[in-house]
Write an enzyme that holds these catalytic residues in place. Structure first.
Site, PDB file in Angstrom:
ATOM      1  N   HIS A   1       0.767  -1.126  -0.038  1.00  0.00           N
ATOM      2  CA  HIS A   1       0.215  -0.017   0.006  1.00  0.00           C
ATOM      3  C   HIS A   1       0.838   1.393   0.179  1.00  0.00           C
ATOM      4  CE1 HIS A   1      -3.994  -1.289  -0.162  1.00  0.00           C
ATOM      5  NE2 HIS A   1      -4.082  -1.916   1.254  1.00  0.00           N
TER       6      HIS A   1
ATOM      7  N   CYS B   1       0.901   1.787  -5.420  1.00  0.00           N
ATOM      8  CA  CYS B   1      -0.204   2.907  -6.344  1.00  0.00           C
ATOM      9  C   CYS B   1       1.047   3.962  -6.327  1.00  0.00           C
ATOM     10  CB  CYS B   1      -0.993   3.306  -5.242  1.00  0.00           C
ATOM     11  SG  CYS B   1      -2.487   1.984  -5.256  1.00  0.00           S
TER      12      CYS B   1
END
Length: 219
Positions: free
Chosen positions: A128, A189
């Protein structure tokens, strides 16, 4: 107490919760990633964990909510840990968990396909990217060519050197494909404002050493 006063108090409490929620989420995620470490296990347990079946869901790479963080704190599972990753130059140290799931992603880095092994072919890991630069895989965005990455399964310590970084569309699942040459691929991301992009770090294997039980991953 008048109804208007009760409503006013409820609005104030709601505002406090909304303001404090992000901080609570980050604290829970940080606690989870620190609580689960490969060094708390034995090499035999790591091998056993790596032989267990796991779920791989790339759609799970989404920012966790506060509720997700609370649930993960209760569900964090040592049985999923298969190693540890360290990138000293960006102060990253996380457990590696087998399987790309919401639960695993909120505890550390996750493997991205079945039958991947450190030091053999491509070893892809997902994590993440949060709105806090020191949490989970957020430091990966500061990785540059030449950066050294260490991973261990508590039997051996593997040293990789970063050869390339790039931003790609989330549809580029080929980054996790296996290769002949030993390498590592880190996926996260690209940023909070563009969830369709992924930041990719590629590294080649430079060295393999026996792991020292009482030493750091980067021994």
């Amino acid at each position: 107490m008048k109804l208007r006063q009760v409503i006013g108090i409820l609005f104030i409490l709601a505002a406090i919760v909304l303001i404090g929620a992000p901080f609570l989420k980050y604290e829970l995620l940080e606690a989870s990633s620190k609580k689960l470490t490969a060094q708390a296990l034995t090499p035999e347990k790591i091998q056993q964990n790596n032989e267990q079946p796991a779920e791989f869901n790339m759609e799970a790479i989404e920012p966790p909510s506060v509720i997700d963080s609370v649930v993960q704190e209760a569900q964090a599972d040592m049985a999923a840990i298969v190693g540890q990753i360290e990138i000293p130059s960006v102060n990253l140290s996380l457990p590696i968990l087998k399987g790309t799931t919401n639960e695993n992603l909120m505890a550390g880095a996750t493997t991205m396909r079945e039958n991947q092994w450190m030091g053999v072919g491509n070893y892809p890991l997902a994590g993440h990217h949060m709105n806090r630069d020191d949490l989970l895989f957020s430091p990966v965005l500061n990785v540059k060519v030449g950066t050294v990455i260490y991973v261990t399964d508590l039997t051996y310590s593997y040293t990789y050197e970063v050869t390339k970084t790039e931003a790609v569309h989330e549809s580029r699942t080929d980054v996790m494909d296996n290769t002949v040459d030993p390498m590592i691929t880190l996926v996260t991301c690209y940023g909070s404002s563009d969830r369709e992009k992924r930041f990719i770090v590629y590294g080649k294997l430079k060295e393999t050493n026996e792991y020292e039980k009482d030493g750091p991953v980067s021994n």
